[in-house]
Design a protein around this motif. Structure first.
Motif, PDB file in Angstrom:
ATOM      1  N   UNK A  18       0.834  -1.198   0.000  1.00  0.00           N
ATOM      2  CA  UNK A  18       0.000   0.000   0.000  1.00  0.00           C
ATOM      3  C   UNK A  18       0.872   1.252   0.000  1.00  0.00           C
ATOM      4  N   UNK A  19       1.912   1.263   0.826  1.00  0.00           N
ATOM      5  CA  UNK A  19       2.796   2.426   0.908  1.00  0.00           C
ATOM      6  C   UNK A  19       3.500   2.678  -0.421  1.00  0.00           C
ATOM      7  N   UNK A  20       4.008   1.630  -1.062  1.00  0.00           N
ATOM      8  CA  UNK A  20       4.686   1.794  -2.351  1.00  0.00           C
ATOM      9  C   UNK A  20       3.754   2.425  -3.382  1.00  0.00           C
ATOM     10  N   UNK A  35       0.346   9.435   6.039  1.00  0.00           N
ATOM     11  CA  UNK A  35       0.486   8.037   6.425  1.00  0.00           C
ATOM     12  C   UNK A  35      -0.216   7.848   7.761  1.00  0.00           C
ATOM     13  N   UNK A  36      -1.156   6.902   7.807  1.00  0.00           N
ATOM     14  CA  UNK A  36      -1.885   6.611   9.040  1.00  0.00           C
ATOM     15  C   UNK A  36      -1.474   5.224   9.526  1.00  0.00           C
ATOM     16  N   UNK A  49       1.864  -1.219  15.308  1.00  0.00           N
ATOM     17  CA  UNK A  49       2.088   0.192  15.603  1.00  0.00           C
ATOM     18  C   UNK A  49       3.582   0.477  15.491  1.00  0.00           C
ATOM     19  N   UNK A  50       3.955   1.362  14.573  1.00  0.00           N
ATOM     20  CA  UNK A  50       5.367   1.641  14.320  1.00  0.00           C
ATOM     21  C   UNK A  50       5.970   2.481  15.435  1.00  0.00           C
ATOM     22  N   UNK A  51       7.111   2.030  15.948  1.00  0.00           N
ATOM     23  CA  UNK A  51       7.821   2.758  16.994  1.00  0.00           C
ATOM     24  C   UNK A  51       9.315   2.641  16.760  1.00  0.00           C
ATOM     25  N   UNK A  52      10.069   3.496  17.406  1.00  0.00           N
ATOM     26  CA  UNK A  52      11.528   3.397  17.410  1.00  0.00           C
ATOM     27  C   UNK A  52      12.124   3.330  16.025  1.00  0.00           C
ATOM     28  N   UNK A  58      10.713   4.353   8.344  1.00  0.00           N
ATOM     29  CA  UNK A  58       9.623   4.815   7.485  1.00  0.00           C
ATOM     30  C   UNK A  58       9.845   6.275   7.097  1.00  0.00           C
ATOM     31  N   UNK A  59      10.164   7.112   8.075  1.00  0.00           N
ATOM     32  CA  UNK A  59      10.385   8.532   7.795  1.00  0.00           C
ATOM     33  C   UNK A  59      11.581   8.733   6.868  1.00  0.00           C
ATOM     34  N   UNK A  60      12.648   7.975   7.067  1.00  0.00           N
ATOM     35  CA  UNK A  60      13.821   8.077   6.190  1.00  0.00           C
ATOM     36  C   UNK A  60      13.482   7.630   4.771  1.00  0.00           C
ATOM     37  N   UNK A  61      12.721   6.552   4.645  1.00  0.00           N
ATOM     38  CA  UNK A  61      12.335   6.052   3.321  1.00  0.00           C
ATOM     39  C   UNK A  61      11.475   7.073   2.581  1.00  0.00           C
ATOM     40  N   UNK A  62      10.546   7.711   3.286  1.00  0.00           N
ATOM     41  CA  UNK A  62       9.682   8.701   2.646  1.00  0.00           C
ATOM     42  C   UNK A  62      10.462   9.956   2.262  1.00  0.00           C
TER      43      UNK A  62
END
Length: 137
Positions: A18-20, A35-36, A49-52, A58-62
């Motif tokens: 979905x993200x791709x 992004x939810x 739930x994404x953490x750490x 995820x933030x670096x990839x985006x």
């Protein structure tokens, strides 16, 4: 930048697919990506739930993908409600969700969250499946 694309993300192949697709759509539309990644908050540990490190990745990839983005991590409501709220709050032009692959019997019924999302949101929905496993047709 004019529009918004909302995507529901969980850390599994369905969420990654979905993200791709959402990144491709955000680029194509010159839109901001919202992004939810939500949690009902009813478990001590929520693996979805994404953490750490996973959240930072995820933030670096985006950032590397070159899209404007915002990550929302609400707690308390179910994913269908959270995605519908994000679509409404942002005026999104597209919602991207991942769907589970299902057996022949499972194909008769769509997952309850996906069904509620399709019924509740007022924008087009792109439902993405993961590619089939290697060696299966």
């Amino acid at each position: 930048m004019t529009g918004v694309v909302v995507v529901g993300v969980v850390p599994n192949p369905r969420g990654e697919a979905a993200l791709q697709h959402a990144v491709v759509e955000a680029r194509r539309r010159d839109a901001r990506l919202v992004v939810v990644n939500s949690s009902r908050g009813d478990a001590l540990v929520d693996e979805e739930y994404l953490q750490g490190d996973r959240l930072r990745q995820l933030q670096a990839d985006l950032t590397a993908a070159g899209v404007s983005f915002e990550v929302r991590q609400p707690i308390g409501r179910d994913v269908a409600e959270e995605l519908a709220a994000a679509v409404e709050e942002t005026g999104a032009e597209l919602l991207v969700i991942g769907l589970r692959r299902r057996s022949a019997v499972g194909k008769l019924l769509m997952g309850s969250a996906a069904q509620r999302i399709l019924l509740d949101v007022d924008c087009p929905v792109l439902a993405v499946k993961t590619p089939p496993p290697e060696g299966t047709g």
